[in-house]
Design a protein around this motif. Structure first.
Motif, short mmCIF file in Angstrom:
data_model
loop_
_atom_site.label_atom_id
_atom_site.label_comp_id
_atom_site.label_asym_id
_atom_site.label_seq_id
_atom_site.Cartn_x
_atom_site.Cartn_y
_atom_site.Cartn_z
N LEU A 143 19.89 -51.25 83.17
CA LEU A 143 20.08 -50.32 82.06
C LEU A 143 19.05 -49.20 82.02
O LEU A 143 19.33 -48.12 81.50
CB LEU A 143 20.04 -51.07 80.72
CG LEU A 143 21.25 -51.92 80.41
CD1 LEU A 143 21.04 -52.66 79.09
CD2 LEU A 143 22.50 -51.09 80.34
N SER A 144 17.87 -49.42 82.56
CA SER A 144 16.81 -48.41 82.43
C SER A 144 17.21 -47.09 83.07
O SER A 144 16.98 -46.03 82.48
CB SER A 144 15.49 -48.92 82.98
OG SER A 144 15.56 -49.13 84.36
N SER A 145 17.83 -47.12 84.24
CA SER A 145 18.21 -45.86 84.87
C SER A 145 19.26 -45.13 84.04
O SER A 145 19.21 -43.90 83.90
CB SER A 145 18.72 -46.09 86.29
OG SER A 145 19.85 -46.92 86.28
N LEU A 146 20.18 -45.85 83.44
CA LEU A 146 21.20 -45.23 82.60
C LEU A 146 20.60 -44.59 81.35
O LEU A 146 20.95 -43.47 80.97
CB LEU A 146 22.25 -46.26 82.19
CG LEU A 146 23.12 -46.82 83.30
CD1 LEU A 146 23.97 -47.97 82.77
CD2 LEU A 146 23.99 -45.74 83.90
N VAL A 147 19.68 -45.29 80.70
CA VAL A 147 19.07 -44.79 79.47
C VAL A 147 18.24 -43.54 79.74
O VAL A 147 18.31 -42.55 79.00
CB VAL A 147 18.23 -45.89 78.79
CG1 VAL A 147 17.37 -45.33 77.68
CG2 VAL A 147 19.14 -46.98 78.26
N PHE A 148 17.47 -43.53 80.82
CA PHE A 148 16.64 -42.36 81.12
C PHE A 148 17.48 -41.20 81.66
O PHE A 148 17.15 -40.04 81.42
CB PHE A 148 15.49 -42.73 82.05
CG PHE A 148 14.43 -43.50 81.34
CD1 PHE A 148 13.64 -42.89 80.37
CD2 PHE A 148 14.23 -44.84 81.58
CE1 PHE A 148 12.67 -43.61 79.68
CE2 PHE A 148 13.26 -45.57 80.91
CZ PHE A 148 12.47 -44.94 79.95
#
Length: 81
Positions: free
Chosen positions: A37-42
């Motif tokens: 999820l981190s890549s999507l959120v950033f």
């Protein structure tokens, strides 16, 4: 300084949004993300920045920061996904 400079990764899954990310933040914000999820959120945050904040929806990180600016908040604004 960019808004990304006000986000600190404090562990492999824990992030902190410092006061100043949005105007009038009363407390810091925190969120917990796994790697997928981190890549999507950033990416969502970067797309919002590139659009000048117009169109689409408000990124999750901005929503956490906006809650941290609400009158009466006394603790950290937290989102766990």
């Amino acid at each position: 300084m960019t808004s990304r400079d006000l986000i600190t990764q404090t562990s492999p899954v824990h992030y902190r949004i410092e006061k100043g990310f949005v105007p009038n933040m009363r407390v810091c914000g925190e969120f917990i993300l796994n790697d997928s999820l981190s890549s999507l959120v950033f990416e969502e945050l970067e797309q919002h920045r590139q659009s000048g904040g117009h169109g689409g929806f408000l990124p999750a990180i901005h929503q956490i920061a906006n809650v941290a600016a609400l009158p009466g908040i006394v603790g950290v604004s937290v989102l766990s996904q």
